[in-house]
Design an enzyme around this catalytic site. Structure first.
Site, mmCIF file in Angstrom:
data_model
loop_
_atom_site.group_PDB
_atom_site.id
_atom_site.type_symbol
_atom_site.label_atom_id
_atom_site.label_comp_id
_atom_site.label_asym_id
_atom_site.label_seq_id
_atom_site.Cartn_x
_atom_site.Cartn_y
_atom_site.Cartn_z
ATOM 1 N N LYS A 267 -35.164 48.176 -42.976
ATOM 2 C CA LYS A 267 -36.475 48.670 -43.620
ATOM 3 C C LYS A 267 -35.761 50.097 -44.524
ATOM 4 C CE LYS A 267 -39.449 51.581 -40.874
ATOM 5 N NZ LYS A 267 -40.635 52.617 -40.004
ATOM 6 N N ASP A 272 -40.971 58.904 -43.784
ATOM 7 C CA ASP A 272 -42.344 58.633 -42.713
ATOM 8 C C ASP A 272 -42.847 59.321 -41.917
ATOM 9 O OD1 ASP A 272 -44.461 56.911 -41.779
ATOM 10 O OD2 ASP A 272 -42.895 56.537 -39.789
ATOM 11 N N LYS A 279 -48.726 61.500 -38.408
ATOM 12 C CA LYS A 279 -47.491 62.048 -37.647
ATOM 13 C C LYS A 279 -47.853 63.476 -37.091
ATOM 14 C CE LYS A 279 -44.084 58.743 -37.916
ATOM 15 N NZ LYS A 279 -43.874 57.708 -36.788
ATOM 16 N N ASP A 290 -35.665 56.972 -41.329
ATOM 17 C CA ASP A 290 -36.779 55.991 -41.419
ATOM 18 C C ASP A 290 -36.290 54.534 -42.384
ATOM 19 O OD1 ASP A 290 -38.298 54.274 -39.849
ATOM 20 O OD2 ASP A 290 -40.226 54.912 -41.097
ATOM 21 N N ASP A 349 -49.704 54.527 -39.443
ATOM 22 C CA ASP A 349 -48.246 54.730 -39.052
ATOM 23 C C ASP A 349 -47.640 53.474 -39.011
ATOM 24 O OD1 ASP A 349 -45.936 56.072 -38.612
ATOM 25 O OD2 ASP A 349 -46.597 56.751 -36.827
ATOM 26 N N GLU A 351 -45.814 50.865 -40.401
ATOM 27 C CA GLU A 351 -46.291 50.725 -41.979
ATOM 28 C C GLU A 351 -44.302 49.838 -42.323
ATOM 29 O OE1 GLU A 351 -44.568 53.592 -40.169
ATOM 30 O OE2 GLU A 351 -42.286 53.518 -41.369
ATOM 31 N N ARG A 353 -43.284 46.787 -40.604
ATOM 32 C CA ARG A 353 -43.867 46.175 -40.105
ATOM 33 C C ARG A 353 -43.999 45.329 -41.713
ATOM 34 N NH1 ARG A 353 -46.851 46.633 -34.823
ATOM 35 N NH2 ARG A 353 -45.541 48.735 -34.904
#
Ligand code: BES
Ligand code: MN
Ligand code: ZN
Length: 495
Positions: A267, A272, A279, A290, A349, A351, A353
């Site tokens: 990933k 993020d 967030k 991230d 959020d 994201e 996956r």
């Protein structure tokens, strides 16, 4: 840092800024300590006779030698009971030594700490561990500091033995150095701020790795190409950002072409914000980390190329920035993934996956023997396992076991969590094939269940590294050691 080896040597004849020797429980001198003692008018015995130093694991004391030796500093390290010395003690002991040495102005240190190891496996692990520990102790990310204070003076570490050790020390030294190099790359990438480390920056770094090693080839797919492949899930994440998404594919070729590759997927969300499901602002700066999954995959490719492991690898970095804007994906939007499955994006959020599911579908075309993805996927993982151990999921218990073993071998642990069908039900969507969130409970597991729906065609494992990839404000380089060790084990089982 420079690392070297010395076998069958007498420490009293060694020239070094700092000699490090073991003292076992009840003030028992190791062979190396005894040899130094003999040559130095009993410097060590005289100290132990009067000192509160018993040789417990983790104790340490620095002595200054004034006679008979080629070294000004003798660092005593307590190692516990001699017959109980194992991998765990070795870790503690090496860490203690590295911290103590860092406090001196020694440029060169020679360690006689692994001398009594009689078991091959523990000897191998300890040599690699020594290098990783010292590399970690001097690592600083100071690229943006005008002035660097307290820089470590240490430049050379020599791992020394009074005897011939029971393992292939030269290979272990090379492996330790290669893994340390991969961790260094991974940490540097992750520590970079997100205005520097964008998907494009990750792609350029991959390409420069490709220039460094003949065995590494790099392809970068841009948004148009991803669109043509039907990666609607991946692209929904970068939609709100000016930074274009990149799917970066690295091929490492260490075996003949007919050998099926091992696939690594990371990933690479370079920042993020959460997107429209934004967030809260506290510690949001940490969301530059991230992309640690992608960074660790890149670091592992680096380590693998450096070790020239006899296997083939295909590594996919799913790189995107998750931002809110008038063009961003909105909660409730439905996207079509490359697999054909439709996904209702109930929370922008979740994201990770979304970028991973398309990368996982894509990697299937290489007919991989096994696929391992790694991602800072869920905050819930931190709640479950903290900063110490990462979560592993797999559609084969055998694979999960191999991964946990590799993790224990190199002190970069993983722990398997269940992925029962009952959890998958939490991912139901009223309108699409599945939703991208699984409710308020078991967040780490439902995220893994989401990915599992895209990995049915091959043997697959998923590492959730949300708790282990960074600590405080510093990237750790994990799970480069675990992945590298897994590949080392894989390569040696084949031959
Ligand atoms: N990158 C985060 C996960 C994360 C959060 C890692 C904090 C490390 C520290 C991920 O994209 C995310 O936001 N996950 C959500 C999922 C939820 C919306 C289902 C989470 O964990 O809150
Ligand atoms: Mn998120
Ligand atoms: Zn994320």
């Amino acid at each position: 840092m420079n690392y070297s080896l010395l076998t069958s040597s007498n420490p009293s004849e060694v020239k070094s800024d700092c000699l490090v020797v073991s003292i076992f429980a009840d003030k028992k001198l190791s062979i190396a300590a005894q040899q130094i003692d003999n040559a130095s008018n009993e410097l060590i015995s005289r100290f132990l006779n009067v000192a509160d130093f018993s040789g417990k694991c983790g104790e340490s004391h620095l002595l200054y030698a004034d006679t008979g030796l080629q070294c000004p500093r003798i660092l005593l390290i307590g190692c516990g009971k001699e017959n109980e010395f194992n991998q765990k003690t070795a870790c503690t002991v090496i860490k203690t030594a590295s911290k103590k040495i860092a406090k001196t102005s020694a440029k060169h240190a020679t360690l006689f700490l692994l001398d009594t190891l009689s078991e091959r496996i523990i000897c191998e692990q300890s040599i690699r561990q020594s290098i990783l520990t010292f590399a970690d102790s001097i690592y600083r990310f100071d690229k943006y500091k005008s002035e660097v204070k307290d820089k470590s003076k240490l430049q050379q570490v020599c791992i020394a033995f009074t005897t011939e050790p029971p393992c292939d020390v030269a290979t272990m030294l090379e492996q330790g150095k290669a893994i340390a190099k991969g961790m260094h790359l991974s940490r540097d990438l992750a520590n970079q701020p997100a205005n520097v480390c964008t998907p494009t920056f990750l792609a350029e770094t991959a390409q420069s790795l490709g220039r460094q090693y003949n065995s590494v080839k790099v392809e970068v797919l841009d948004e148009t190409e991803m669109q043509e492949l039907g990666m609607g899930a991946f692209l929904s994440v970068s939609k709100g950002s000016k930074q274009p998404a990149k799917m970066i594919v690295l091929h490492y070729n260490g075996a003949n072409d007919s050998s099926r590759p091992i696939a690594l997927v990371g990933k690479g969300v370079t920042f993020d914000t959460g997107g429209i499901s934004i967030k809260s602002s506290s510690n949001m700066d940490e969301m530059k980390f991230d992309m640690c999954g992608a960074a660790s995959v890149m670091g592992t490719v680096n380590a693998c190329a450096e070790m020239q492991l006899p296997l083939n690898l295909v590594a996919v970095l799913a790189a995107a920035e998750n931002m809110p804007s008038s063009e961003a994906t909105k909660p409730g939007d439905i996207v079509t993934s490359m697999s054909g499955k439709t996904i209702e994006v109930l929370n922008t959020d979740a994201e990770g996956r979304l970028v991973l599911c398309d990368a996982l579908t894509y990697v299937g075309r290489y007919n991989p023997e096994v696929v391992i993805d790694t991602a800072t996927l869920t905050g819930a993982c931190l709640v479950a396992l903290g900063h110490h151990i990462c979560a592993v999921f797999a559609n084969s218990d055998e694979l999960a076991k191999d991964i946990m073993e590799a993790g224990s071998d190199i002190n970069d642990k993983a722990w398997q969590l269940p992925m029962d069908e009952t959890y998958s039900k939490q991912l139901k969507s009223a309108f699409a094939d599945l939703g991208n969130i699984g409710g308020s409970t078991a967040g780490t597991i439902t995220a893994a269940c989401f990915l599992a729906k895209f990995t049915e065609e091959y043997e697959w494992a998923h590492l959730d590294i949300a708790g282990t990839a960074w600590k405080g404000k510093d990237a750790t380089g994990r799970p480069v050691p675990l992945l590298s060790q897994y590949l080392i084990n894989k390569a040696s089982n084949k031959h």
